[in-house]
Scaffold this motif. Structure first.
Motif, PDB file in Angstrom:
ATOM      1  N   ASP A 270     -39.267  52.382 -20.583  1.00 29.63           N
ATOM      2  CA  ASP A 270     -38.240  52.363 -19.800  1.00 29.63           C
ATOM      3  C   ASP A 270     -37.873  53.318 -18.783  1.00 29.63           C
ATOM      4  N   LEU A 271     -38.021  54.615 -18.892  1.00 30.09           N
ATOM      5  CA  LEU A 271     -38.064  55.572 -17.942  1.00 30.09           C
ATOM      6  C   LEU A 271     -38.733  55.183 -16.522  1.00 30.09           C
TER       7      LEU A 271
ATOM      8  N   SER B 175     -37.483  52.258 -14.781  1.00 30.49           N
ATOM      9  CA  SER B 175     -35.904  52.701 -13.987  1.00 30.49           C
ATOM     10  C   SER B 175     -36.302  53.420 -12.614  1.00 30.49           C
ATOM     11  N   LEU B 176     -37.356  54.214 -12.951  1.00 24.31           N
ATOM     12  CA  LEU B 176     -37.942  55.437 -11.753  1.00 24.31           C
ATOM     13  C   LEU B 176     -38.459  54.508 -10.628  1.00 24.31           C
TER      14      LEU B 176
ATOM     15  N   VAL C 255     -36.005  52.260  -8.818  1.00 18.92           N
ATOM     16  CA  VAL C 255     -35.014  53.185  -7.944  1.00 18.92           C
ATOM     17  C   VAL C 255     -35.945  53.564  -6.669  1.00 18.92           C
TER      18      VAL C 255
ATOM     19  N   LEU D 224     -29.092  51.679 -10.210  1.00 24.42           N
ATOM     20  CA  LEU D 224     -30.171  51.900 -11.381  1.00 24.42           C
ATOM     21  C   LEU D 224     -30.195  53.641 -11.459  1.00 24.42           C
ATOM     22  N   ALA D 225     -30.229  54.134 -10.011  1.00 27.35           N
ATOM     23  CA  ALA D 225     -30.123  55.559 -10.015  1.00 27.35           C
ATOM     24  C   ALA D 225     -29.098  56.188 -10.847  1.00 27.35           C
TER      25      ALA D 225
ATOM     26  N   LEU E 260     -29.460  56.250 -14.432  1.00 25.86           N
ATOM     27  CA  LEU E 260     -30.351  57.295 -14.878  1.00 25.86           C
ATOM     28  C   LEU E 260     -29.811  58.751 -15.087  1.00 25.86           C
ATOM     29  N   VAL E 261     -28.868  59.071 -14.338  1.00 23.59           N
ATOM     30  CA  VAL E 261     -28.082  60.470 -14.468  1.00 23.59           C
ATOM     31  C   VAL E 261     -26.828  60.442 -14.967  1.00 23.59           C
TER      32      VAL E 261
END
Length: 308
Positions: A111-112, A115-116, A119, A287-288, A291-292
């Motif tokens: 998943d990570l 997403s990265l 981005v 998306l970014a 993530l944060v």
């Protein structure tokens, strides 16, 4: 009205899924892109597991690519020989990509990673597209002609060995960069659920110097088989293709694409590229942020072996 997705293992609002499919289909018809790089993030936003979003979102690309490739074949604007060489690299890359996909899933980082990758990918592509289109609009406002490419100009790509003659494209080119391009697109198809046409088409035009009239059809030919292969293997190895979700997205996407083509014909090329660049940047930014930002539910319970 809700419907249960057996592979994703959750209930969703059918009208929201149909709306997503229609919206991406509309954008696909309007901008001339496959839409895989948009539908996957949208599904993730709607809490569809990334492993299912990636594998299922690619189905929409298959449907639109088959229709487009048939049209180009009838018009004689599809280079079968070049497409076959691209396909060799694409199938190899897709196989490697599925292995990477399975590895990341086993170690719990899929998943990570997805997403990265989105981005970085969407931010870069969207920024370049927006910059180029704004420059084109400024030149048009000042009535400045675009800088033409020098005839007969060749880059380092054309000095590579193992050259092959592609009669339909009227070029004499090394198969190394062609296979390499197909390989890279194959990996992206497997890991990100994208067709890769919006990367392949510019690369074929500007890097390989392939005539524009055969680029789109040849790209679609490769995308059909690589995406279909990826879908079948993902279903067989990772059990991550949700047929109910895929069907809804495909039906809505076909309808939306018809209206998108009509709107796209009313806008100039640089305006379309600017709008698409803004859209891509917006999805990447969303998306970014995800993530944060601290999620509402910090802890979640996952049944061991679920979805396998």
């Amino acid at each position: 009205m809700t419907i249960y997705l057996p592979i994703a293992e959750l209930s969703v609002n059918i009208f929201i899924i149909l709306g997503m499919g229609a919206a991406v289909g509309f954008l696909s018809g309007m901008f001339g892109v496959g839409g895989g790089f948009l539908i996957t993030p949208l599904l993730i936003f709607y809490n569809i597991p990334p492993v299912v979003a990636v594998a299922t979102g690619a189905n929409q690309v298959v449907a639109s690519s088959i229709s487009g490739a048939i049209t180009h074949f009838r018009r004689g604007s599809l280079d079968m020989k070049l497409g076959t060489v691209l396909l060799i690299g694409g199938l190899t890359g897709a196989t490697v990509g599925i292995w990477i996909f399975s590895l990341l899933r086993r170690i719990g980082q899929l998943d990570l990673f997805i997403s990265l990758l989105y981005v970085i990918f969407l931010g870069t592509i969207g920024g370049l597209m927006l910059w180029e289109s704004l420059n084109a609009m400024r030149r048009a406002a000042r009535n400045e002609p675009a800088m033409p490419r020098k005839p007969g100009h060749h880059s380092w790509v054309h000095r590579l060995p193992l050259k092959m003659r592609f009669k339909k494209s009227k070029i004499y080119l090394s198969v190394i960069p062609v296979i390499g391009l197909g390989f890279g697109i194959g990996i992206l198809t497997s890991v990100m659920g994208v067709g890769g046409g919006f990367i392949m088409v510019p690369a074929m035009i500007y890097l390989l110097r392939i005539p524009t009239n055969v680029v789109v059809g040849t790209s679609l030919f490769q995308i059909i088989f690589v995406t279909a292969y990826t879908t079948v293997v993902q279903a067989a190895t990772n059990y991550s293709v949700d047929i109910v979700l895929a069907f809804l997205l495909m039906v809505a996407g076909v309808v939306g694409a018809q209206y998108g083509v009509r709107v796209g014909q009313k806008l100039r090329g640089e305006q379309l590229r600017a709008l698409l660049g803004l859209l891509v940047l917006a999805v990447g930014l969303r998306l970014a942020i995800a993530l944060v930002v601290t999620p509402a539910d910090i802890y979640s319970v996952v049944l061991e072996g679920a979805g396998r």
